[in-house]
Design a protein around this motif. Structure first.
Motif, mmCIF file in Angstrom:
data_model
loop_
_atom_site.group_PDB
_atom_site.id
_atom_site.type_symbol
_atom_site.label_atom_id
_atom_site.label_comp_id
_atom_site.label_asym_id
_atom_site.label_seq_id
_atom_site.Cartn_x
_atom_site.Cartn_y
_atom_site.Cartn_z
ATOM 1 N N PRO A 148 0.842 -1.202 0.000
ATOM 2 C CA PRO A 148 0.000 0.000 0.000
ATOM 3 C C PRO A 148 0.878 1.254 0.000
ATOM 4 O O PRO A 148 1.932 1.284 0.633
ATOM 5 C CB PRO A 148 -0.784 -0.121 1.305
ATOM 6 N N LYS A 149 0.430 2.262 -0.736
ATOM 7 C CA LYS A 149 1.192 3.510 -0.806
ATOM 8 C C LYS A 149 0.443 4.672 -0.165
ATOM 9 O O LYS A 149 1.021 5.722 0.070
ATOM 10 C CB LYS A 149 1.536 3.818 -2.255
ATOM 11 N N THR A 150 -0.839 4.471 0.118
ATOM 12 C CA THR A 150 -1.664 5.518 0.707
ATOM 13 C C THR A 150 -2.516 4.929 1.820
ATOM 14 O O THR A 150 -2.651 3.701 1.941
ATOM 15 C CB THR A 150 -2.613 6.149 -0.332
ATOM 16 N N LYS A 151 -3.131 5.814 2.599
ATOM 17 C CA LYS A 151 -4.052 5.364 3.642
ATOM 18 C C LYS A 151 -5.177 4.557 3.017
ATOM 19 O O LYS A 151 -5.574 3.511 3.546
ATOM 20 C CB LYS A 151 -4.613 6.567 4.397
ATOM 21 N N GLU A 152 -5.681 5.029 1.898
ATOM 22 C CA GLU A 152 -6.784 4.332 1.230
ATOM 23 C C GLU A 152 -6.374 2.920 0.826
ATOM 24 O O GLU A 152 -7.145 1.967 0.990
ATOM 25 C CB GLU A 152 -7.259 5.127 0.009
ATOM 26 N N ASP A 153 -5.155 2.769 0.285
ATOM 27 C CA ASP A 153 -4.652 1.441 -0.078
ATOM 28 C C ASP A 153 -4.557 0.550 1.163
ATOM 29 O O ASP A 153 -4.912 -0.626 1.124
ATOM 30 C CB ASP A 153 -3.261 1.532 -0.710
ATOM 31 N N PHE A 154 -4.058 1.128 2.252
ATOM 32 C CA PHE A 154 -3.881 0.381 3.496
ATOM 33 C C PHE A 154 -5.227 -0.125 4.006
ATOM 34 O O PHE A 154 -5.354 -1.264 4.436
ATOM 35 C CB PHE A 154 -3.196 1.280 4.532
ATOM 36 N N LEU A 155 -6.234 0.721 3.930
ATOM 37 C CA LEU A 155 -7.564 0.351 4.439
ATOM 38 C C LEU A 155 -8.273 -0.683 3.557
ATOM 39 O O LEU A 155 -9.237 -1.310 4.003
ATOM 40 C CB LEU A 155 -8.435 1.593 4.603
ATOM 41 N N LYS A 156 -7.789 -0.879 2.343
ATOM 42 C CA LYS A 156 -8.390 -1.880 1.452
ATOM 43 C C LYS A 156 -7.934 -3.302 1.791
ATOM 44 O O LYS A 156 -8.507 -4.273 1.310
ATOM 45 C CB LYS A 156 -8.029 -1.581 -0.007
#
Length: 91
Positions: free
Chosen positions: A14-22
């Motif tokens: 993940p590179k962003t918070k959104e990626d992390f939350l996915k």
């Protein structure tokens, strides 16, 4: 973080918070606890990998002339020896 979540991060960092939350099983609470730390570590690791690949492909970081493989081997060998000499003897 579970082993499954870590494996998913390794497969698709993940590179962003959104990626992390996915990532399956990751929620806002886990992001608050671990998210920024993981994102910084992943960014650092990816940048290190890119730098290493650049050095390997160009030899430019340590002044290697890729057209002369013997020189490249000698430069790398000398750098390794000098690096080992500067390390403290802990045994």
């Amino acid at each position: 973080m579970s082993n499954e979540q870590l494996a998913l991060m390794a497969q698709n960092p993940p590179k962003t918070k959104e990626d992390f939350l996915k990532i399956k099983g990751v929620n806002e609470q886990k992001y608050k606890l671990f998210g920024e730390t993981f994102l910084k570590a992943i960014e650092t690791a990816l940048l290190s990998q890119v730098k290493a690949e650049t050095v390997i492909s160009t030899g430019s970081s340590i002044g290697i002339d890729k057209s002369n493989p013997e020189e490249a081997t000698e430069v790398i060998s000398n750098k390794s020896e000098n690096s080992a000499e500067s390390q403290p003897d802990i045994f």
